[in-house]
Design an enzyme around this catalytic site. Structure first.
Site, PDB file in Angstrom:
ATOM      1  N   GLY A  42      72.099  69.607  29.121  1.00 28.43           N
ATOM      2  CA  GLY A  42      70.638  69.738  29.106  1.00 28.43           C
ATOM      3  C   GLY A  42      70.167  70.889  28.216  1.00 28.43           C
ATOM      4  O   GLY A  42      70.956  71.485  27.472  1.00 28.43           O
ATOM      5  N   SER A 100      71.392  62.114  33.044  1.00 26.19           N
ATOM      6  CA  SER A 100      70.137  61.521  33.515  1.00 26.19           C
ATOM      7  C   SER A 100      68.960  62.084  32.727  1.00 26.19           C
ATOM      8  O   SER A 100      67.921  61.452  32.635  1.00 26.19           O
ATOM      9  CB  SER A 100      69.943  61.779  35.011  1.00 26.19           C
ATOM     10  OG  SER A 100      69.939  63.165  35.283  1.00 26.19           O
ATOM     11  N   PHE A 117      73.611  74.265  36.402  1.00 26.90           N
ATOM     12  CA  PHE A 117      72.298  73.929  35.825  1.00 26.90           C
ATOM     13  C   PHE A 117      71.771  72.602  36.354  1.00 26.90           C
ATOM     14  O   PHE A 117      70.571  72.344  36.274  1.00 26.90           O
ATOM     15  CB  PHE A 117      72.409  73.761  34.300  1.00 26.90           C
ATOM     16  CG  PHE A 117      72.816  74.989  33.542  1.00 26.90           C
ATOM     17  CD1 PHE A 117      71.900  76.003  33.285  1.00 26.90           C
ATOM     18  CD2 PHE A 117      74.115  75.126  33.055  1.00 26.90           C
ATOM     19  CE1 PHE A 117      72.273  77.123  32.564  1.00 26.90           C
ATOM     20  CE2 PHE A 117      74.490  76.249  32.333  1.00 26.90           C
ATOM     21  CZ  PHE A 117      73.567  77.245  32.091  1.00 26.90           C
ATOM     22  N   SER A 142      64.492  79.772  39.676  1.00 24.88           N
ATOM     23  CA  SER A 142      63.251  79.742  38.895  1.00 24.88           C
ATOM     24  C   SER A 142      62.258  80.738  39.464  1.00 24.88           C
ATOM     25  O   SER A 142      62.250  81.006  40.676  1.00 24.88           O
ATOM     26  CB  SER A 142      62.667  78.325  38.995  1.00 24.88           C
ATOM     27  OG  SER A 142      61.333  78.314  38.587  1.00 24.88           O
ATOM     28  N   TYR A 188      60.037  70.607  44.392  1.00 25.84           N
ATOM     29  CA  TYR A 188      60.991  71.136  43.401  1.00 25.84           C
ATOM     30  C   TYR A 188      61.316  72.596  43.735  1.00 25.84           C
ATOM     31  O   TYR A 188      62.483  72.985  43.832  1.00 25.84           O
ATOM     32  CB  TYR A 188      60.412  71.041  41.980  1.00 25.84           C
ATOM     33  CG  TYR A 188      61.144  71.905  40.977  1.00 25.84           C
ATOM     34  CD1 TYR A 188      62.416  71.575  40.547  1.00 25.84           C
ATOM     35  CD2 TYR A 188      60.561  73.081  40.478  1.00 25.84           C
ATOM     36  CE1 TYR A 188      63.105  72.385  39.637  1.00 25.84           C
ATOM     37  CE2 TYR A 188      61.234  73.886  39.570  1.00 25.84           C
ATOM     38  CZ  TYR A 188      62.503  73.537  39.161  1.00 25.84           C
ATOM     39  OH  TYR A 188      63.183  74.343  38.275  1.00 25.84           O
ATOM     40  N   LYS A 220      64.850  74.790  45.139  1.00 24.56           N
ATOM     41  CA  LYS A 220      65.414  76.025  44.564  1.00 24.56           C
ATOM     42  C   LYS A 220      65.554  77.084  45.658  1.00 24.56           C
ATOM     43  O   LYS A 220      66.580  77.761  45.759  1.00 24.56           O
ATOM     44  CB  LYS A 220      64.517  76.559  43.441  1.00 24.56           C
ATOM     45  CG  LYS A 220      64.516  75.696  42.189  1.00 24.56           C
ATOM     46  CD  LYS A 220      65.862  75.713  41.496  1.00 24.56           C
ATOM     47  CE  LYS A 220      65.922  74.778  40.315  1.00 24.56           C
ATOM     48  NZ  LYS A 220      67.278  74.520  39.823  1.00 24.56           N
TER      49      LYS A 220
HETATM   50  P1  NAD Z   1      67.475  69.670  31.707  1.00 22.80           P
HETATM   51  O1  NAD Z   1      66.901  68.500  32.420  1.00 22.80           O
HETATM   52  O2  NAD Z   1      67.407  69.702  30.234  1.00 22.80           O
HETATM   53  O3  NAD Z   1      69.010  69.849  32.124  1.00 22.80           O
HETATM   54  C1  NAD Z   1      69.489  69.490  33.406  1.00 22.80           C
HETATM   55  C2  NAD Z   1      70.792  68.727  33.198  1.00 22.80           C
HETATM   56  O4  NAD Z   1      71.327  68.356  34.475  1.00 22.80           O
HETATM   57  C3  NAD Z   1      70.603  67.417  32.406  1.00 22.80           C
HETATM   58  O5  NAD Z   1      71.597  67.367  31.398  1.00 22.80           O
HETATM   59  C4  NAD Z   1      70.819  66.325  33.437  1.00 22.80           C
HETATM   60  O6  NAD Z   1      71.345  65.139  32.871  1.00 22.80           O
HETATM   61  C5  NAD Z   1      71.770  66.994  34.413  1.00 22.80           C
HETATM   62  N1  NAD Z   1      71.735  66.486  35.787  1.00 22.80           N
HETATM   63  C6  NAD Z   1      70.640  66.307  36.574  1.00 22.80           C
HETATM   64  N2  NAD Z   1      71.020  65.849  37.775  1.00 22.80           N
HETATM   65  C7  NAD Z   1      72.382  65.738  37.751  1.00 22.80           C
HETATM   66  C8  NAD Z   1      73.358  65.314  38.687  1.00 22.80           C
HETATM   67  N3  NAD Z   1      73.006  64.875  39.918  1.00 22.80           N
HETATM   68  N4  NAD Z   1      74.660  65.347  38.337  1.00 22.80           N
HETATM   69  C9  NAD Z   1      75.031  65.763  37.106  1.00 22.80           C
HETATM   70  N5  NAD Z   1      74.141  66.171  36.162  1.00 22.80           N
HETATM   71  C10 NAD Z   1      72.840  66.156  36.493  1.00 22.80           C
HETATM   72  O7  NAD Z   1      66.812  70.974  32.351  1.00 22.80           O
HETATM   73  P2  NAD Z   1      66.893  72.494  31.868  1.00 22.80           P
HETATM   74  O8  NAD Z   1      65.545  72.887  31.393  1.00 22.80           O
HETATM   75  O9  NAD Z   1      68.074  72.703  31.009  1.00 22.80           O
HETATM   76  O10 NAD Z   1      67.095  73.198  33.272  1.00 22.80           O
HETATM   77  C11 NAD Z   1      68.385  73.580  33.755  1.00 22.80           C
HETATM   78  C12 NAD Z   1      68.239  74.186  35.140  1.00 22.80           C
HETATM   79  O11 NAD Z   1      67.347  75.312  35.058  1.00 22.80           O
HETATM   80  C13 NAD Z   1      67.616  73.236  36.170  1.00 22.80           C
HETATM   81  O12 NAD Z   1      68.269  73.440  37.410  1.00 22.80           O
HETATM   82  C14 NAD Z   1      66.176  73.678  36.242  1.00 22.80           C
HETATM   83  O13 NAD Z   1      65.604  73.400  37.502  1.00 22.80           O
HETATM   84  C15 NAD Z   1      66.299  75.183  36.006  1.00 22.80           C
HETATM   85  N6  NAD Z   1      65.073  75.787  35.459  1.00 22.80           N
HETATM   86  C16 NAD Z   1      64.504  75.282  34.328  1.00 22.80           C
HETATM   87  C17 NAD Z   1      63.309  75.836  33.839  1.00 22.80           C
HETATM   88  C18 NAD Z   1      62.650  75.274  32.619  1.00 22.80           C
HETATM   89  O14 NAD Z   1      61.440  75.521  32.430  1.00 22.80           O
HETATM   90  N7  NAD Z   1      63.331  74.557  31.743  1.00 22.80           N
HETATM   91  C19 NAD Z   1      62.727  76.932  34.491  1.00 22.80           C
HETATM   92  C20 NAD Z   1      63.352  77.443  35.621  1.00 22.80           C
HETATM   93  C21 NAD Z   1      64.534  76.865  36.110  1.00 22.80           C
HETATM   94  N1  UFG Z   2      49.303  74.377  29.963  1.00 24.20           N
HETATM   95  C1  UFG Z   2      48.209  73.835  29.315  1.00 24.20           C
HETATM   96  N2  UFG Z   2      48.328  72.586  28.772  1.00 24.20           N
HETATM   97  C2  UFG Z   2      49.479  71.862  28.835  1.00 24.20           C
HETATM   98  C3  UFG Z   2      50.595  72.425  29.506  1.00 24.20           C
HETATM   99  C4  UFG Z   2      50.468  73.683  30.065  1.00 24.20           C
HETATM  100  O1  UFG Z   2      47.153  74.464  29.248  1.00 24.20           O
HETATM  101  O2  UFG Z   2      49.514  70.733  28.339  1.00 24.20           O
HETATM  102  C5  UFG Z   2      49.209  75.745  30.518  1.00 24.20           C
HETATM  103  C6  UFG Z   2      49.392  75.792  32.027  1.00 24.20           C
HETATM  104  O3  UFG Z   2      48.170  75.570  32.694  1.00 24.20           O
HETATM  105  C7  UFG Z   2      49.958  77.208  32.201  1.00 24.20           C
HETATM  106  C8  UFG Z   2      50.777  77.441  30.926  1.00 24.20           C
HETATM  107  O4  UFG Z   2      50.251  76.515  29.976  1.00 24.20           O
HETATM  108  O5  UFG Z   2      48.911  78.141  32.237  1.00 24.20           O
HETATM  109  C9  UFG Z   2      52.271  77.204  31.089  1.00 24.20           C
HETATM  110  O6  UFG Z   2      52.476  75.908  31.662  1.00 24.20           O
HETATM  111  P1  UFG Z   2      53.918  75.205  31.680  1.00 24.20           P
HETATM  112  O7  UFG Z   2      53.722  73.849  32.273  1.00 24.20           O
HETATM  113  O8  UFG Z   2      54.554  75.290  30.350  1.00 24.20           O
HETATM  114  O9  UFG Z   2      54.776  76.134  32.641  1.00 24.20           O
HETATM  115  P2  UFG Z   2      54.544  76.563  34.170  1.00 24.20           P
HETATM  116  O10 UFG Z   2      54.490  78.048  34.202  1.00 24.20           O
HETATM  117  O11 UFG Z   2      53.412  75.832  34.772  1.00 24.20           O
HETATM  118  O12 UFG Z   2      55.869  76.021  34.880  1.00 24.20           O
HETATM  119  C10 UFG Z   2      57.176  76.331  34.389  1.00 24.20           C
HETATM  120  C11 UFG Z   2      58.121  75.215  34.780  1.00 24.20           C
HETATM  121  C12 UFG Z   2      58.261  75.133  36.284  1.00 24.20           C
HETATM  122  C13 UFG Z   2      58.683  76.467  36.806  1.00 24.20           C
HETATM  123  C14 UFG Z   2      57.744  77.555  36.344  1.00 24.20           C
HETATM  124  C15 UFG Z   2      58.242  78.922  36.752  1.00 24.20           C
HETATM  125  O13 UFG Z   2      57.630  73.969  34.293  1.00 24.20           O
HETATM  126  O14 UFG Z   2      59.237  74.191  36.621  1.00 24.20           O
HETATM  127  O15 UFG Z   2      57.621  77.534  34.924  1.00 24.20           O
HETATM  128  O16 UFG Z   2      59.532  79.109  36.266  1.00 24.20           O
HETATM  129  F1  UFG Z   2      58.680  76.414  38.162  1.00 24.20           F
END
Ligand code: NAD
Ligand code: UFG
Length: 337
Positions: free
Chosen positions: A12, A36, A82, A126, A150, A154
């Protein structure tokens, strides 16, 4: 002999960048992913950039026996977990899918780790576990609360990890609370690959700039922030990746350690819009809309603990985050396809 790290969800967005950073830092990597929400091409590109092979296993963490077998055969010294689903809105509509994938998946992984005697784990948490901020910047002592399924997965996983740590001193657990990961590796060959219309701000903007979406919708300009739009702590995904490598190096000194990974700086939506305009050389078209349900006004980290305990700080600034994300978008208009 170099040490091997087992990455669940390593194909991912954050996993692939961390995989690259680990390879470059001299580790061997096994990725366990069900694809996925990712593409095998990401792993191929990581291998090409690093000039090093990754052991890749297609599998689902919920199948405990398959995970245990993969862990045993890989002879890994640590796991970075992850794997998980991450769309807040989807989790509200379909909570059982999230509890099954994220929570049951993590339990299955933890049982498999215990079974094979592997007790070193870094978990992707997160900033969402802090809920509505009660003070800023948010340090790790901030009370924990969540507002959607979600986030609940976490927090529940964090609680489970704390209980495991109290019950058995052999575990070393790092809980990394990411703020808002953005950007891409500076090669432009790997990056975030959202399926469908992005929910998050930065991939939405790059798709507008690439002509795939018409206009940015800014969710609210009446927040108590300097310009009325929401403020977040955006962190470059390569800084985040380096944070994982640092955490791995230090984790054996700790039983259970929760750390913020953020920059400590808050930027508004309009700050991001203006920086993209600068990087792309053209204005970002947008309209103002009412607030998005569940959004908070302001969120940024106190990253001091990670600095003190890991010697880690984020180095890349907002301009680099935007220009790297934009390079990835331009070179890969259809993601990994
Ligand atoms: P992503 O979706 O790109 O990566 C997640 C990966 O996990 C994918 O490759 C997916 O195929 C795999 N996966 C999901 N369910 C699975 C399962 N049951 N078995 C095996 N593989 C599985 O997401 P990301 O942005 O790389 O996020 C990675 C982690 O960090 C996640 O746990 C996410 O919740 C956490 N996180 C992400 C953000 C963000 O904004 N991207 C912020 C905070 C926390
Ligand atoms: N925003 C817009 N327009 C858009 C998308 C976002 O104005 O189309 C604004 C939101 O209102 C917010 C800021 O941009 O003020 C950031 O929004 P994001 O959706 O990029 O990020 P969030 O902070 O809402 O959420 C992210 C992840 C969550 C995680 C959270 C804290 O998506 O999964 O950060 O780690 F929980």
């Amino acid at each position: 002999m170099s040490s091997r790290v087992f990455l669940t969800g390593g194909a991912g967005y954050i996993g692939s960048h961390t995989c690259l950073e680990l390879l470059i830092s001299g580790y061997d990597v096994t990725i366990f992913d069900n694809f996925s929400n990712s593409h095998i091409e990401a792993v191929k590109r990581v291998e090409a950039i690093a000039g090093k092979k990754v052991a890749l296993i297609k599998g689902d963490i919920r199948y405990h026996e398959k995970v245990a077998q993969a862990l045993r055969e890989s002879k890994s010294q640590a796991v970075i977990h992850f794997a998980g689903l991450k769309a807040v809105g989807e989790s509200v509509e379909n909570p059982l899918v999230y509890f099954d994938n994220n929570l049951a998946g993590s339990l299955s992984l933890l049982q498999a780790m215990r079974e094979v005697g592997l007790k070193t784990l870094i978990f992707s948490s997160s900033a969402t576990v802090y809920g509505e901020p009660q003070y800023l910047p948010i340090d790790e002592k901030h009370p924990l609360s969540v507002t959607n399924p979600y986030g609940r997965t976490k927090l529940m996983i964090e609680d489970i990890l704390r209980d495991i740590s109290s019950s058995d001193e052999d575990w070393s657990i790092g809980i990394l609370r990411y703020f808002n990961p953005v950007g891409a590796h500076d090669s432009g060959r790997i990056g975030e690959n959202p399926i469908g219309v992005p929910n998050n701000l930065v991939p939405y903007i790059t798709q507008v700039m690439a002509g795939r979406l018409e206009k940015l919708r800014i969710w609210g300009n009446d927040y108590p922030t300097p310009d009325g739009t929401g403020v977040r702590d955006y962190i470059h995904v390569m800084d985040l990746a380096r944070g994982h490598v640092k955490a791995l190096e230090q984790i054996s000194d700790h039983r259970c350690l929760a750390l913020n990974l953020g920059t400590g700086i808050g930027y508004s939506v309009l700050d991001i819009v203006n920086t993209f305009a600068d990087v792309c050389g053209q204005a970002v078209p947008f309209d103002m809309y009412p607030r998005r349900a569940g959004d908070i006004a302001t969120c940024y980290a106190d990253p001091k603990r990670a600095k003190d305990l890991l010697g880690w700080t984020a180095e890349r600034d907002l301009k680099q985050m935007c220009s790297d994300h934009w390079r990835w978008q331009q070179r890969n208009p259809n993601g990994y396809l």
